[in-house]
Design a protein around this motif. Structure first.
Motif, short mmCIF file in Angstrom:
data_model
loop_
_atom_site.label_atom_id
_atom_site.label_comp_id
_atom_site.label_asym_id
_atom_site.label_seq_id
_atom_site.Cartn_x
_atom_site.Cartn_y
_atom_site.Cartn_z
N UNK A 7 0.80 -1.23 0.00
CA UNK A 7 0.00 0.00 0.00
C UNK A 7 0.83 1.27 0.00
N UNK A 8 2.02 1.21 0.63
CA UNK A 8 2.87 2.41 0.66
C UNK A 8 3.35 2.81 -0.73
N UNK A 9 3.51 1.81 -1.63
CA UNK A 9 4.00 2.10 -2.97
C UNK A 9 2.93 2.77 -3.84
N UNK A 10 1.71 2.80 -3.35
CA UNK A 10 0.62 3.37 -4.15
C UNK A 10 0.44 4.86 -3.92
N UNK A 11 1.24 5.45 -3.05
CA UNK A 11 1.06 6.86 -2.71
C UNK A 11 1.18 7.75 -3.95
N UNK A 21 -1.00 21.10 -7.25
CA UNK A 21 -0.04 21.47 -6.21
C UNK A 21 1.04 20.40 -5.99
N UNK A 22 0.86 19.22 -6.61
CA UNK A 22 1.80 18.10 -6.51
C UNK A 22 1.91 17.56 -5.09
N UNK A 23 1.01 17.97 -4.21
CA UNK A 23 0.90 17.33 -2.91
C UNK A 23 -0.02 16.12 -3.07
N UNK A 24 -0.27 15.41 -1.98
CA UNK A 24 -1.11 14.23 -2.09
C UNK A 24 -2.58 14.59 -1.98
N UNK A 25 -3.39 13.94 -2.80
CA UNK A 25 -4.84 14.10 -2.75
C UNK A 25 -5.36 13.21 -1.64
N UNK A 36 4.17 9.71 2.66
CA UNK A 36 5.34 10.39 3.23
C UNK A 36 4.95 11.73 3.84
N UNK A 37 5.63 12.11 4.89
CA UNK A 37 5.46 13.44 5.47
C UNK A 37 5.85 14.47 4.41
#
Length: 267
Positions: free
Chosen positions: A17-21, A29-33, A82-83
């Motif tokens: 699941x971590x690889x799906x971030x 904004x290239x931040x996470x949705x 990731x933070x």
């Protein structure tokens, strides 16, 4: 006799699941949705913060509505993101429900200028704080040693006033801040605190002692320093510092100056 060639075995790697971030990257904004997750009519994602800023989908230029992507929200529940300060050194990966609260206190987030009472809007990394203070706030005195005396001059100046000093010892830099504030009408008080130019984890290794003495009297305060990340205002607001009335200055000051003995020690 027929020779058999070795069989080629194809293995399928299973992504955690971590690889799906990366699937959750906002194209604006290239931040996470993060939930609530919105999409265009074609299924392209956009974060809820950027949605009001655009008129059409930034990926396909198609129309944007207020469609929720419930399937991706379900996937997001199991992904550790990731933070946002990972490029500054934070290695944590967090569930989306934990991410924002962690980033509010992450020790790798940018540091604000620790000088109180100024309009300085500087922000930077921890390694840049000392250089900023030396080059921009040149009036700050730096004293060396674990046991020093800071002399706050013109202590009777009217209104809100700040005095700031840096103390260098144990290969760290500390800041003494003395503030005079009027919390209530016609009632002024002094607040004194020591901060470390470092993280809260580093602060846990030290204690500081502030002492006013003179004319047969002594007033002492001992505590662990705070990281400059926390700021002076919150500490004063919690009354977690040396506090004394302006009327007490006459017992410890002389000729309008107030000596404060500052001692830093390792825990």
């Amino acid at each position: 006799m027929a020779l058999s060639s070795p069989r080629q075995v194809h293995s399928m790697s299973v992504q955690s699941p971590d690889d799906l971030a990366y699937l959750f990257e906002c194209p604006v904004c290239f931040d996470y949705v993060l939930p609530p997750i919105l999409q265009c009519n074609s299924g392209h994602l956009i974060c809820s913060s950027c949605r009001p800023k655009v008129q059409c989908c930034p990926s396909c230029r198609g129309p944007l509505g207020s469609i929720r992507n419930l399937a991706m929200e379900k996937v997001a529940e199991n992904v550790r993101f990731p933070c946002k300060y990972c490029n500054s050194g934070c290695t944590l990966r967090l569930l989306h429900t934990e991410k924002r609260s962690h980033e509010d206190v992450c020790e790798f987030r940018p540091y604000a200028c620790p000088c109180p009472g100024t309009s300085c809007k500087w922000h930077g990394s921890l390694d840049e704080v000392l250089g900023h203070l030396i080059h921009t706030h040149k009036s700050i005195t730096t004293l060396h040693g674990e046991d020093i005396v800071f002399l706050a001059t013109d202590i009777n100046l009217p209104g809100a006033v700040d005095w700031v000093m840096m103390q260098c010892c144990f290969e760290h830099n500390f800041m003494l801040v003395l503030e005079k504030q009027e919390r209530h009408e016609n009632h002024q008080q002094f607040f004194a605190i020591v901060q470390i130019i470092g993280t809260q984890k580093q602060a846990e290794n030290f204690m500081y002692k502030l002492e006013l003495s003179g004319h047969g009297r002594r007033l002492t305060w001992e505590a662990k320093p705070r990281s400059i990340h926390e700021g002076v205002a919150s500490t004063i607001g919690n009354n977690d510092c040396l506090i004394f009335e302006t009327s007490m200055v006459q017992h410890f000051g002389e000729n309008g100056n107030l000596p404060i003995n500052v001692t830093i020690s390792r825990v």
